[in-house]
Design an enzyme around this catalytic site. Structure first.
Site, PDB file in Angstrom:
ATOM      1  N   CYS A  99       0.837  -1.201   0.000  1.00  0.00           N
ATOM      2  CA  CYS A  99       0.000   0.000   0.000  1.00  0.00           C
ATOM      3  C   CYS A  99       0.872   1.252   0.000  1.00  0.00           C
ATOM      4  CB  CYS A  99      -0.910  -0.002   1.216  1.00  0.00           C
ATOM      5  SG  CYS A  99      -2.026   1.416   1.275  1.00  0.00           S
ATOM      6  N   GLY A 113      -8.937  -7.489  -6.979  1.00  0.00           N
ATOM      7  CA  GLY A 113      -9.408  -6.566  -5.961  1.00  0.00           C
ATOM      8  C   GLY A 113     -10.575  -5.728  -6.430  1.00  0.00           C
TER       9      GLY A 113
END
Length: 318
Positions: free
Chosen positions: A83, A216
């Site tokens: 991230c 995702g």
């Protein structure tokens, strides 16, 4: 998938696939150790198999977060090293950890000592100017030597400065070949690929080169693609559930959550894309978007939205 794949989302997605492995949103070790654990880690038993994704860098904190998470019945633990947001950089976790593979290795070793369940790593192919294939291979080798045998690799590098998280999902080019090469050179490791994979045909093409595929945002925005996972990848012979049946299966859960004080929109926000690509999708989204957030909104909002979606579909079919 922070703020997206919460327990309501995962319960909904499990109605579409029995076997796809689901991941939580990233939860920081600080939140696990000091926050509202039941809110952060609470889950429905029907979500399984589900992996708790952690953000952190301190080995002792990671180990304790794993011990706590194990008490909530998760099936494995994932350390997020991918991230790129400013928030995670300030906390020294996420993608910035790719620049400190020894620190990641220490965290993985501590996590593995704390549990017998699988411990995995999600990472990028590189960060900033450290994005050569050799940088990725060095990171993986160091972390693998600490006992991690499973990596989920987002096939883009991350720019830690200058790009927003959204831009980091779109601007750096996809380099699938680097992930394929990693699997070829480290056949002893499980290597899954992530990034830019929008449907199950693209996922199937990737399985010729890697062990698995993580999808995702495409699965969030168009969740019905999950309905074919069990048949295409898990050997199930049954037909995928109809969208209408998925909504019907959600109703008892929604009723129970509403009785416990959950807002309807907290659940239905994850269901907006269910009819995507089918006549009636707009009517479904619009009714939920306009009505689910109202105080006291109940199950009837969902059943009314479903009726509108079905009418829209039937009108076109006629």
């Amino acid at each position: 998938m922070m703020d997206w794949t919460d327990r309501h989302c995962r319960y909904f997605h499990r109605r579409l696939s029995r076997h796809a492995v689901l991941y939580t949103e990233m939860v920081t070790t600080g939140a696990v150790l000091h926050g509202d654990r039941d809110r952060l880690l609470g889950r429905h038993t029907a979500e399984q198999p589900v992996v708790l994704q952690l953000g952190g860098s301190d080995p002792a904190d990671l180990a304790e977060a794993v011990r706590i998470g194990e008490g909530y019945g998760y099936d494995g633990f994932n350390l997020n090293c991918g991230c790129p947001s400013d928030r995670v950089q300030r906390g020294t976790f996420g993608a910035c950890l790719m620049g400190e593979p020894e620190l990641v290795a220490g965290g993985i070793a501590a996590m593995r000592r704390a549990t017998a369940l699988p411990v995995t790593v999600k990472c990028r192919i590189g960060i900033d100017d450290r994005d050569a294939y050799e940088d990725l291979r060095r990171f993986v080798d160091i972390v693998a030597n600490a006992g991690c045998g499973h990596f989920i690799v987002h096939a883009r590098k991350a720019w830690l400065q200058g790009l927003s998280p959204k831009q980091n999902r779109e601007v750096p080019p996809l380099r699938y070949a680097d992930v394929h090469r990693l699997k070829a050179e480290r056949p002893d490791l499980r290597i899954d690929i992530n990034g830019g994979i929008l449907d199950l045909d693209a996922a199937a093409a990737q399985t010729a080169h890697v062990d698995g595929v993580m999808i995702g945002r495409a699965a969030y925005q168009n969740p019905y693609i999950l309905s074919e996972v069990d048949r295409r990848f898990c050997g199930e012979a049954i037909s995928p559930p109809a969208r209408e049946a998925v909504v019907e299966a959600m109703l008892p859960y929604i009723a129970a959550e509403l009785a416990a004080g959950t807002r309807l929109s907290a659940i239905t926000r994850h269901m907006l894309g269910l009819f995507q690509g089918r006549p009636g999708a707009r009517a479904w989204r619009r009714h939920l978007s306009e009505n689910a957030h109202h105080p006291g909104a109940g199950v009837d909002v969902v059943t009314d939205a479903l009726a509108k979606a079905v009418r829209g579909h039937d009108r076109l079919a006629a």
